[in-house]
Enzyme design. Structure first.
Site: not given
Length: 473
Positions: A154, A361
């Site tokens: 993730h 991110d």
């Protein structure tokens, strides 16, 4: 259809009445489709020897366990979050590698496999999630498990210069090759993994998504995680709570810049404050007419780096308000507290600018949620970091380098002054992408590709130059 077994560091219990996050929504969608088991840590420490807690609802079973205080400290705090998290977010300066923590990380992954083994059937498909569980497939293979095993990361995967600086980098890479399918948020992340691998050993390829290293065959693919756009739109619309309605009325002549992030050094919050200060400095026409609200609930309070950033933000917010504030106008509101997710969606809808500028991110679902929450007839503008995975999909946002405070300030000014026609056009393009690549599509694509993989037992008879992955999209 084979049963699906999902393994993650934490599970979202069916008894948790809070709003489900992105991972929970995707995982539950996949489990409902196939039926299966969600296995993970309960979030509690102590009483680690007691039996697994199992809850069944319909065709899904949740199985959770406790960790000992030592396992929690070494596996979770000292290695997962003090080594892997900073390194994968390109912050080698914050990595605190300790040999006992590394040994604890390996030990706990082995322990979790031992807890899961009695629950497995031969035809189960196993889907493992995130950086806490990089060695999980390797431990399963040691115990003779030949099931299809997929992994999804993730967070970002760093370039070789970063990853290979970690003392156990080669062991981690070799362990990751025991997964049949490795999924990443972006092509850059997938390529960074392969580059790190190539720097350590010979990697052969059959097509650009099928690989062999250390005698193990595996596939890599990109699966950008999505959201539930219809559900976000539903939560965002409708009447406002009384206090929010009153606030909206009070601010009817003020343009609102809004941002919400977990308090973390990867999110670029100090740089964001500095960019807002540059906006106030270079574009004084906005004085008294805008307000920037930053919500940043505390996370990992026990980690010094997180304590430092909290104090830095408190200091910066006071300094900026002291310098530019006026009687009746406070330019920056910094709230170090948690807000209900449904309320945030409503706030998104009434914000003129969504400011999402992490330094690094994996995806950043806040950016997608902001777009999905907007009123298509009068949408706000998204200012988005080029280093968020979402920038690869949301190309109609105002894409910025978060390290360039003046560029971010310029983008904020552009967003605040953007004509309605351009705002509607940009929003429509982004919303189309978000709907196409929603959370259901994400999980369905991954599971479909994992089902195409030939189980390991059959791989042993394949020649070294033949991979066993079916063609991936």
């Amino acid at each position: 259809m084979s049963r699906l077994v999902v393994v993650s560091n934490r599970i979202a219990s069916p008894d948790d009445k809070g709003s489900a996050g992105g991972l929970a929504v995707g995982v539950l969608g996949a489990l409902k489709a196939a039926g299966g088991l969600w296995f993970g840590w309960s979030g509690d420490t102590g009483n680690e020897d007691k039996p697994l807690k199992k809850i069944t609802r319909g065709n899904i079973t949740w199985a959770s366990f406790n960790l000992s205080e030592q396992d929690y400290e070494e596996y979770y705090c000292q290695f997962s979050n003090a080594v892997l998290w900073p390194a994968f977010h390109y912050r080698l300066d914050l990595v605190q590698f300790q040999r006992p923590a590394w040994e604890g990380y390996q030990r706990v992954n082995a322990l979790l496999v031992d807890k899961l083994l009695p629950l497995l059937s031969d035809d189960d498909i196993i889907w493992v999630h995130d950086y806490h569980l990089l060695p999980f497939a390797s431990e399963l293979r040691k115990r003779g498990v030949n099931n299809r095993i997929g992994f999804f990361l993730h967070i970002p995967f760093p370039t070789p210069e970063i990853f290979n600086a970690l003392p156990p980098h080669q062991t981690l890479l070799e362990q990751m090759c025991d997964f049949d399918l490795l999924g990443f948020q972006t092509e850059n992340d997938r390529q960074a993994f392969l580059d790190s691998l190539t720097a350590q050993t010979q990697v052969s390829a059959s097509g650009n998504k099928h690989h062999r290293a250390w005698g193990k065959t595996f596939c890599t693919q990109v699966y950008p995680i999505g959201i539930e756009p219809d559900e976000i739109a539903r939560q965002a619309s409708g009447p406002l709570p009384p206090k929010l309605a009153q606030l909206k009325a009070e601010l009817k002549n003020v343009q609102n810049i809004f941002s919400v992030e977990r308090l973390d050094y990867s999110k670029g919050l100090p740089e964001r404050f500095q960019a807002y200060e540059a906006l106030l400095e270079h574009y004084p026409q906005h004085h008294g007419k805008i307000r920037y609200t930053q919500i940043a609930p505390t996370s990992r309070e026990e980690v010094q780096a997180y304590q430092d950033i909290r104090h830095q933000l408190e200091t910066e917010a006071g300094r900026i308000n002291g310098k530019y504030g006026q009687l009746g106008w406070t330019p920056l509101y910094y709230l170090n507290q948690f807000f209900d997710r449904k309320l945030l969606m409503k706030i998104f809808r009434y914000s003129d600018v969504g400011l999402v500028t992490p330094l690094r991110d994996g995806m950043n679902l806040v950016a997608k949620e902001y777009v999905a929450a907007q009123d298509p007839a009068n949408p706000g503008v998204l200012v988005l970091s080029q280093f968020a995975g979402a920038a690869n999909e949301l190309t109609s946002a105002l894409i910025v380098n978060p390290y360039d405070r003046d560029e971010v300030a310029g983008a904020l000014n552009q967003a605040l002054t953007m004509p309605l026609a351009e705002r509607k056009s940009r929003h429509a393009e982004m919303l189309e992408t978000i709907i196409k690549n929603d959370i259901d599509n994400w999980q369905a694509r991954f599971i479909c590709d994992l089902e195409k993989v030939t189980p390991r037992q059959s791989k042993q008879s394949l020649p070294d130059n033949v991979t066993s992955c079916s063609k991936l999209a």
